[in-house]
Each structure stands twice: as C-alpha cells, then as structure tokens.
Scaffold this active site. Sequence first.
Site, mmCIF file in Angstrom:
data_model
loop_
_atom_site.group_PDB
_atom_site.id
_atom_site.type_symbol
_atom_site.label_atom_id
_atom_site.label_comp_id
_atom_site.label_asym_id
_atom_site.label_seq_id
_atom_site.Cartn_x
_atom_site.Cartn_y
_atom_site.Cartn_z
ATOM 1 N N TRP A 55 -8.353 -1.417 -7.902
ATOM 2 C CA TRP A 55 -7.228 -1.403 -8.904
ATOM 3 C C TRP A 55 -5.829 -1.259 -8.294
ATOM 4 C CZ3 TRP A 55 -4.304 2.778 -7.798
ATOM 5 C CH2 TRP A 55 -5.120 3.908 -7.109
ATOM 6 N N ASN A 56 -5.682 -0.816 -7.160
ATOM 7 C CA ASN A 56 -4.246 -0.633 -6.543
ATOM 8 C C ASN A 56 -3.260 -1.793 -6.243
ATOM 9 O OD1 ASN A 56 -5.601 -1.162 -4.129
ATOM 10 N ND2 ASN A 56 -4.504 0.234 -2.991
ATOM 11 N N LYS A 61 -14.894 -10.033 -9.069
ATOM 12 C CA LYS A 61 -15.029 -8.986 -9.792
ATOM 13 C C LYS A 61 -14.077 -7.954 -9.548
ATOM 14 C CE LYS A 61 -17.273 -5.131 -11.273
ATOM 15 N NZ LYS A 61 -16.074 -4.336 -10.941
ATOM 16 N N PRO A 62 -12.960 -7.902 -10.417
ATOM 17 C CA PRO A 62 -12.080 -6.846 -10.161
ATOM 18 C C PRO A 62 -12.557 -5.392 -10.516
ATOM 19 C CG PRO A 62 -11.704 -8.013 -12.346
ATOM 20 C CD PRO A 62 -12.867 -8.542 -11.646
ATOM 21 N N GLY A 92 -11.811 -1.625 -0.678
ATOM 22 C CA GLY A 92 -12.263 -0.599 -1.611
ATOM 23 C C GLY A 92 -12.396 0.846 -0.509
ATOM 24 N N SER A 93 -13.309 1.560 -0.864
ATOM 25 C CA SER A 93 -13.319 2.900 -0.041
ATOM 26 C C SER A 93 -14.262 2.696 1.037
ATOM 27 C CB SER A 93 -13.738 4.160 -1.007
ATOM 28 O OG SER A 93 -15.116 3.686 -1.272
ATOM 29 N N GLU A 125 -12.413 -4.480 3.796
ATOM 30 C CA GLU A 125 -11.089 -3.634 4.068
ATOM 31 C C GLU A 125 -11.118 -2.346 3.463
ATOM 32 O OE1 GLU A 125 -7.932 -2.038 3.430
ATOM 33 O OE2 GLU A 125 -7.288 -3.812 2.051
ATOM 34 N N LEU A 126 -11.185 -1.320 4.272
ATOM 35 C CA LEU A 126 -11.636 -0.055 3.815
ATOM 36 C C LEU A 126 -10.654 0.885 3.928
ATOM 37 C CD1 LEU A 126 -15.339 -0.148 4.986
ATOM 38 C CD2 LEU A 126 -14.493 -0.972 2.906
ATOM 39 N N CYS A 169 -3.484 1.394 0.711
ATOM 40 C CA CYS A 169 -4.477 1.762 1.908
ATOM 41 C C CYS A 169 -3.474 1.953 3.398
ATOM 42 C CB CYS A 169 -5.630 0.799 2.127
ATOM 43 S SG CYS A 169 -6.582 0.413 0.724
ATOM 44 N N GLU A 224 -7.244 10.801 3.471
ATOM 45 C CA GLU A 224 -6.384 10.073 2.824
ATOM 46 C C GLU A 224 -6.025 10.608 1.491
ATOM 47 O OE1 GLU A 224 -8.275 6.173 1.783
ATOM 48 O OE2 GLU A 224 -6.504 4.928 2.175
HETATM 49 C C1 SIN Z 1 -4.040 -2.408 0.386
HETATM 50 O O1 SIN Z 1 -3.759 -1.205 -0.053
HETATM 51 O O2 SIN Z 1 -4.933 -2.389 0.811
HETATM 52 C C2 SIN Z 1 -2.986 -3.333 0.282
HETATM 53 C C3 SIN Z 1 -1.818 -3.206 1.045
HETATM 54 C C4 SIN Z 1 -0.903 -4.473 1.515
HETATM 55 O O3 SIN Z 1 -1.579 -5.607 1.346
HETATM 56 O O4 SIN Z 1 -0.038 -4.465 1.929
#
Ligand code: SIN
Length: 471
Positions: free
Chosen positions: A143-144, A167-168, A220-221, A242-243, A276, A374
């Site tokens: 979502w971010n 799939k959002p 995601g997580s 990408e976690l 992230c 985090e």
């Molecule tokens: C993310 O929070 O994974 C994306 C951040 C970014 O692409 O700079």
Amino acid sequence: MNINGEWVGDDLDTINVVNPANGETVGTVPRGGEKEANQAIEAAHNAFHSWSQLTAYERAGYLKRLHQLMLDNTEELAEIMTLEMGKPIHESRGEVKYAASFIEWFAEEGKRIYGETIPSHVSGKRLQVWKKPVGVVAAITPWNFPAAMLTRKMGPALAAGCTVIMKPSGESPLTAVKLMELCEQAGFPKGVINLVTGSSSKIAKAIMENDKVRKITFTGSTEVGKILIRQSADQVKRLSLELGGHAPLIVLDDANVDVAVKGVMASKFRNAGQTCICANRIYVQSGIYDAFVEKFSKAVEELKVGNGMNESVDIGPLINQAGLDKVNHHVDDAVNKGASVVTGGKSITEDRGVFYQPTVIKDVDQSMVVMQEETFGPVAPIQKIESLEEAAAFANDTPYGLAAYVFTENVAKGTRLIEQLNFGIVGWNDGAPSAAQVPFGGMKESGIGREGGHEGIDAFVESQYVSIGME
Ligand code: SIN
C-alpha cells in the site's frame, strides 16, 4: 478488476477503501478470490505467445504510450493516491513521476536484452545463449507506494515479453484501477495486463497452485515473503522479493551537519516514515552529536502534520490504527528504557484520522525495540556512537539488509565504512538514492533479487543455451 480486457466484479462483495486522514470511505473494489485469479491467469497465459513474439520495439511503443498517459494524468493519479493512503499530495505527484520513469526506462531496456555467442571447443558447433521471457508473472504490491511498486514490476516484465497479473494491496487498490484504465488507453492487447483485487490469501493461493504462473514478484513484509518462498517450492516458481528493511543512518564527526540534516529529513520523513528504505535508526558520532540533535530537531519541529490533500502538509496519516499502535509502542518502550523525547512523541487521532507527531528521541540504545524493528512511522531515534567500527557493528546487527545511509566528508572513512555494511543500497551524503536505472533490493532477510536497472529486467528472462551442430 480487469480480466482479459473486460471490467468485471460487479457481482462480488466489495472491499471499502478508507482514507486514513479522516476515516471516510473513498471507494470500493471487488473482493475477488481464487476463481477470478485463475481467470486472470488464463487470460495472461493466452496472451503470452503473441505478446512475447512482438519485437522489443513494438512492446516499447505500448510502454511509451503508457508513460505519457501517466504523466498526462499525474494530478488524478496523485489525488487518488493521497485519498486512499494518505501521503501528502506533493509526494504523490512525485511518486507518479517516479512510477512513470520505470515504464519509460524499461521500454528502452527491453531493446537491450542481449544473448551471447560463445566460442566453441570444436569446429563443427556454434554455441549460443538465447534470452526468453519467463512467462506469466504475478505482481503483488504493497500500500505504501501504490503506483511505483506496480510499475517497477510490470515495466520490466512487459518489456521482456511477459504478461502480467497485478494484485495491489487492499488498502490502496484505487491507484492500480486508474493505472489499469491508462493501460487500456495505451492499447495493450487483451490479457497482457490483468488486475485482480480482493482476498490476498485466496488470490495468492491460486497464483501458487496454478502452474501457468512462472514468476512471482512481491514487495511487502519479510514474514509474507518467507511464506511465498515456501509456497513457491512445489512448482519451483521464480521469485523476486523486496522485503522489510531497518535502515541505519550513520553520521560521522566529519560530516557536514547541514547535509546530514537534509539527508535525514529526506530519508526519515518520506511518506511519514512508511518506506522500506526509510532511515529507521540513527547513529551519530559523539563529536557532532549535540550539534546534529539540535539542528535536526529544529527542522523536525517545522514539519506540518495533517490531511495530505492540504498542499502545505509534510506528514500525512499512518495507514491504519495497527500502524499507529506500533509507533506508540516503539516510542513508549524507548522512553521507559531511558531515552528522552526531544520533540513530538504523541499520537493525534482527531477527526478519525491516525496521525503521529514527527518525533525525535535521543539517547537511545540497542536494547530498545525501536532500534531492533522497523517502525514504519515518523520517529527518528538517535544513538550516540564513538567510532566507525562501532557504527558498522551496530548497523549490521540485524537480519535485514535493504538500505543504509552514511554521512561523512572524508572519502577514505566513507569508503571503509560502506565496505563493511551489508546492505543492498547505500546513500552516501544522500537521503534519497532511489531511481529507475539503478538496482533496488536487499541482502539477508530483506529480499531476493533486484528491481530497477538492468538487473531488474534480468529477473524476467531465462537463458536458453543452444548448441548448433554444423556437420
Ligand atoms: C519501498 O518502500 O519499498 C519503496 C521505496 C523506493 O522505491 O524508494
């Protein structure tokens, strides 16, 4: 939802999409499940052959039209994004440009998927490596960053000749719906891009069980990433993950304080700290500690909190109550263990919004939860360190390895420190390192593979070695 070029899902239950700034429902999407996911997979599978047979130049044509459409629709995409997940409108506009840059960059990079000719050990053979798109790809996004995480995946997948199921996240699916509309306007053939909304677990089950899906790309997580690794084993599906992150930011004595403060502001407070690669823990060397804390806290006090639709707002809401509870817990734990709040330190829940004051806490140590997990919120905990070696040891003391930041004007020290850091991305005197043309991804439990850059498209092609007998 859009499956095989048709808008579908009117007959299903819906998911309410709620604006975290005021609790208002801003839209609904269908609650799809296994059936809809399998229909989308079938459509993507049927479209794969003809899409993969187009030239890279033809595929680039579609992607470039999409890129332009995204830029032309920046304002609408940005408003949808801010309404559904809260980030300040100027950041949403920035995200649309960032998201579009992946489409543009990969449109070109698709033309550079080169094979190889390898010298043969015998005269009667020619040895070659051909490159093939991996097949149907499922892109599962958080979502971010509702636009950029999709385009960072679908851009290279489509450019390489793969077809896609998007799939959002259930929290921010409306940006994806608008993006899907733009894909339609760009003229992508039916089934090349499909959008499924709804139950994450049911849709993921269908994706994992259907052998027509050859690749999963997920942001995601770490917790969910580990489940996907296990589930993908049965069919040996390709995975890019990408976690989670837990980024250290190190300020050495010889840093330029103004550069460091600017860098931390950019890294820490982007998207209210819900990124992230956000600086999550700040280590400042003793000689510069007081000066840094003072200047940084002053800058933080200037930040304006509120509804992201207000042009002057810097910090929007957190995504939901659970996000707010986590931030409260991290700050309370630090204070109970002896840290002191320099500025902020309180939640704001008026008008049904879920906000947290931009916060600086000093004199934290490694025993505090905020330095171990985090936070995903606008909280900057600062710990005093004595040496470069201590900084490296604390920074690496985590299962995560996504991003790290280093502030020093001394090239030798910066180089030595970065060489010791086990993180996939490092910002050196730079709080905003992301870009379409560079690899984004983590070491250790922060993920598998890289997105962006030429590595980002390698993730969607397979090597096929061809030995040609000439006798
Ligand atoms: C993310 O929070 O994974 C994306 C951040 C970014 O692409 O700079």
